[in-house]
Enzyme design. Structure first.
Site, PDB file in Angstrom:
ATOM      1  N   ASP A   1       0.787  -1.230   0.000  1.00  0.00           N
ATOM      2  CA  ASP A   1       0.000   0.000   0.000  1.00  0.00           C
ATOM      3  C   ASP A   1       0.822   1.285   0.000  1.00  0.00           C
ATOM      4  O   ASP A   1       0.367   2.314  -0.474  1.00  0.00           O
ATOM      5  CB  ASP A   1      -0.963  -0.004   1.192  1.00  0.00           C
ATOM      6  CG  ASP A   1      -2.074  -1.023   0.987  1.00  0.00           C
ATOM      7  OD1 ASP A   1      -2.830  -0.860   0.029  1.00  0.00           O
ATOM      8  OD2 ASP A   1      -2.173  -1.977   1.767  1.00  0.00           O
TER       9      ASP A   1
ATOM     10  N   TYR B   1      -9.919  -1.514   3.005  1.00  0.00           N
ATOM     11  CA  TYR B   1      -9.428  -1.345   4.376  1.00  0.00           C
ATOM     12  C   TYR B   1      -9.210   0.116   4.736  1.00  0.00           C
ATOM     13  O   TYR B   1      -8.879   0.930   3.874  1.00  0.00           O
ATOM     14  CB  TYR B   1      -8.087  -2.077   4.546  1.00  0.00           C
ATOM     15  CG  TYR B   1      -8.217  -3.334   5.374  1.00  0.00           C
ATOM     16  CD1 TYR B   1      -8.243  -3.263   6.756  1.00  0.00           C
ATOM     17  CD2 TYR B   1      -8.331  -4.584   4.785  1.00  0.00           C
ATOM     18  CE1 TYR B   1      -8.364  -4.409   7.526  1.00  0.00           C
ATOM     19  CE2 TYR B   1      -8.466  -5.736   5.536  1.00  0.00           C
ATOM     20  CZ  TYR B   1      -8.489  -5.639   6.916  1.00  0.00           C
ATOM     21  OH  TYR B   1      -8.609  -6.763   7.671  1.00  0.00           O
TER      22      TYR B   1
HETATM   23 CU    CU Z   1      -7.171  -7.873   7.945  1.00  0.00          CU
END
Ligand code: CU
Length: 634
Positions: free
Chosen positions: A294, A378
């Site tokens: 990321d 996320y």
């Molecule tokens: Cu996770």
């Protein structure tokens, strides 16, 4: 405010000036996009000299992608000298994905007849409800991965415009897109698994009834907070540091020091989250490519949230706004990107003398500096905590939506947790690599491994009760490749051999692991060769200005072998020198039903604690709170 300090983030004026210089030089063509624009950090000595001389060159670093031919360039523009310091072609790399490409990719995939046909086969006819998740392509040995700039997309479906599409993944349909040519180069359809239909929504409107009984909880600081802010410099309770922000790493801290007897003693030169990788553990074609890097493939700074008072942060908040730049070189403000506030943290220290009944008790307070980024499904909160006893904690809060997959109704999988009779959340891990450029009481530091051992029983240890911390100086980069060992209480000490405390020992800070785990990737897994940093929890390198990211500067589609694994082959000495610690922490996520449809925050952290850095408890001088009167009130 005039930005002059060497680390101060870029201003819109500086960005405008640098982009104009580049465009004026005709080196930047119409087809080129600015992938990254950030402060070209000055070398360490000139930063440390700045307090004395007050002069430091301001330069901006650019990564530029030519979408016409796929070539990547790096440029450095000097704002101070109003000129291009360097402009060079970087062969054989793919810079991180850019926002333009996310939007492009969704349209390209949705317009592809092969994709439409595959979706129609699955009963999808309203293409406005088709969500394309553009994923980094990675590297698995396919020559196309070296030749083209790619994005590997999966598809999810909304049932209406407000629906949580992670409940409806299209399993086994993978689309490879050439981002420069803007076309689909491969559609992989691995079989027709029905799209799970059960909805799983979490938004305010979708909750039928809220629980009752919550009375107001207000944080009130009638005289304001106890910190002061001057530009990007923060002072609080003897702590001093500078806040910074980069599009790649997000929140960065610089020159962290603690005032001790009128002198600010340095502890950290620069600290950031330098990479994170989230490998998923399901072998099926729709799942096995999931492993986002990321920081290096997307940029957590670019995907940082603008925080809201009363929601993300509560109390007397100071916000830092940051300036980001779009791919055309236009700057824009991201307000409230970094939040800072104080929190009551319970007990700091206490003792009651049972004979005199005298009680001394102090309450602890911590300073919190944080930011939150949303990376696809996320959401990650990044929190630095400063405590009055000289310790520092870094914590990541993980929340958001777990990544899902589908099976035939009634089937189960061991590589995920069933959420209903068709849908599962895939097993995965989150690995975070912190880059900690330490300077404990000065630049020359060493690192010591500490674990506890029992003394053998014998004449000198007749009761077998003796034990002690066994200490080993890590002399070079190979010795410093370490794993946690919770059963022996392993931690690492960063010492300054040239600075001694009152008992003659070198002053030090301990790096104390929190939750951690090993990677469960096979040693030959392609993703592991790109993320070798995950195989150790600690790496130590001698400071080198070019060694910033543990998987190298360009992890996107990189076949691996760059970064820490390459640098440490030299096995350089790390004794009594300027060292950088790379602490790696892994969170193992076997999803729970309770993580669905949105995941309650879970945390992972580590501490930096003074160990013989001070000559006694540095929080002895914290005053008792006004409303708590020790013995005097009896
Ligand atoms: Cu996770």
């Amino acid at each position: 405010m005039v930005n002059t300090y060497p680390f101060d983030p870029l201003t819109p004026d500086e960005i405008l000036a640098a982009v104009s210089i580049l465009r004026g030089s005709k080196k930047v063509q119409e087809s080129m996009r600015f992938v990254a624009i950030h402060l070209h950090e000055p070398n360490k000595q000139s930063v440390l000299d700045y307090e004395l001389v007050g002069v430091c060159k301001r330069q901006i670093f650019f990564v530029i992608l030519d979408r016409a031919d796929g070539k990547t360039y790096e440029a450095v523009v000097s704002i101070t000298e109003e000129k291009i310091s360097s402009f060079k072609y970087i062969p054989g790399v793919q810079p991180s994905l850019i926002v333009d490409e996310f939007f492009d990719c969704e349209q390209i995939v949705k317009n592809e007849p092969q994709v439409r046909a595959a979706l129609q086969k699955r009963g999808v006819t309203d293409f406005s409800l088709v969500m394309v998740e553009p994923g980094s392509a990675g590297y698995y040995g396919d020559p196309i991965e070296l030749e083209r700039r790619l994005c590997r997309s999966i598809i999810l479906i909304r049932q209406d415009t407000a629906d949580n599409f992670y409940a409806h993944p299209v399993e086994g349909l993978l689309i490879l897109v050439d981002l420069n040519e803007r076309k689909v180069v491969r559609v992989e359809d691995h079989g027709l698994i029905p799209i799970p239909e059960e909805q799983a929504n979490y938004t305010t409107n979708s909750v039928k009834e809220f629980r009752q009984g919550l009375k107001p909880l207000n944080i009130v600081q009638p005289e304001g907070p106890s910190f002061t802010v001057d530009g990007w410099k923060v002072k609080w309770q003897k702590w001093q540091f500078r806040v910074g922000f980069t599009p790649r790493e997000g929140l960065v801290l610089y020159t962290v020091g603690y005032e001790d007897n009128g002198r600010v003693r340095p502890i950290i030169y620069r600290a950031s989250l330098a990479e994170m990788t989230v490998p998923y553990g399901h072998p099926d074609p729709g799942q096995r490519y999931k492993n986002a890097f990321d920081v290096g493939e997307y940029g957590i700074g670019m995907l940082t949230n603008s925080l809201e008072l009363g929601c993300d942060c509560l109390g007397e908040i100071y916000y830092f706004d940051v300036v980001l730049v779009d791919t055309q070189g236009q700057s824009y403000s991201l307000p409230h990107a970094v939040c800072m506030h104080e929190e009551d943290y319970g007990l700091l220290w206490k003792h009651k003398d049972w004979r005199t009944e005298q009680t001394e008790v102090r309450r602890s307070r911590r300073l919190v500096v944080s930011s939150i980024a949303t990376l696809g499904n996320y959401d990650y909160g990044f929190y630095w905590y400063f405590y009055q006893d000289g310790s520092i904690e870094y914590e990541i809060k993980l929340t958001g939506i777990v990544s899902t997959g589908a099976v035939f109704p009634g089937e189960v999988t061991r590589y995920g947790t069933m959420l209903n009779n068709q849908l599962y959340a895939t097993n995965h891990q989150h690995f975070f690599c912190m880059r900690l450029d330490m300077m404990v009481d000065g630049l020359n530091n060493s690192v010591i491994e500490v674990h506890n051992v029992s003394e053998p029983m014998g004449p000198d240890n007749p009761f077998g009760n003796a034990f002690y911390p066994h200490k080993t100086v890590l002399r070079n980069e190979q010795e410093a490749q370490q794993l946690i060992d919770p059963l022996s209480g392993r931690y690492w000490q960063i010492i300054n051999p040239g600075s001694r405390n009152k008992v003659g020992q070198p002053v030090s800070y301990n790096l104390i692991p929190g939750e951690n785990v090993q990677t469960f990737l096979h040693p030959n897994a392609p993703v592991l060769s790109r993320a070798k940093y995950m195989t150790r929890h600690l790496w130590v390198t001698p400071y080198h200005f070019a060694e910033k990211f543990p998987v190298g500067d360009y992890p996107n589609q990189h076949p691996g072998g760059d970064g820490l694994v390459k640098w440490t082959e030299k096995n350089r000495s790390i004794e009594d020198t300027d060292v950088v610690l790379w602490y790696v922490m892994g969170h193992n996520h076997i999803p729970r039903l309770e993580d669905w449809p949105v995941m309650p925050v879970t945390t992972i952290n580590f501490h930096l604690k003074p160990s013989g850095f001070f000559d006694q408890n540095p929080a002895l001088d914290v005053p008792p709170t006004d409303y708590c009167h020790p013995i005097r009130s009896y």
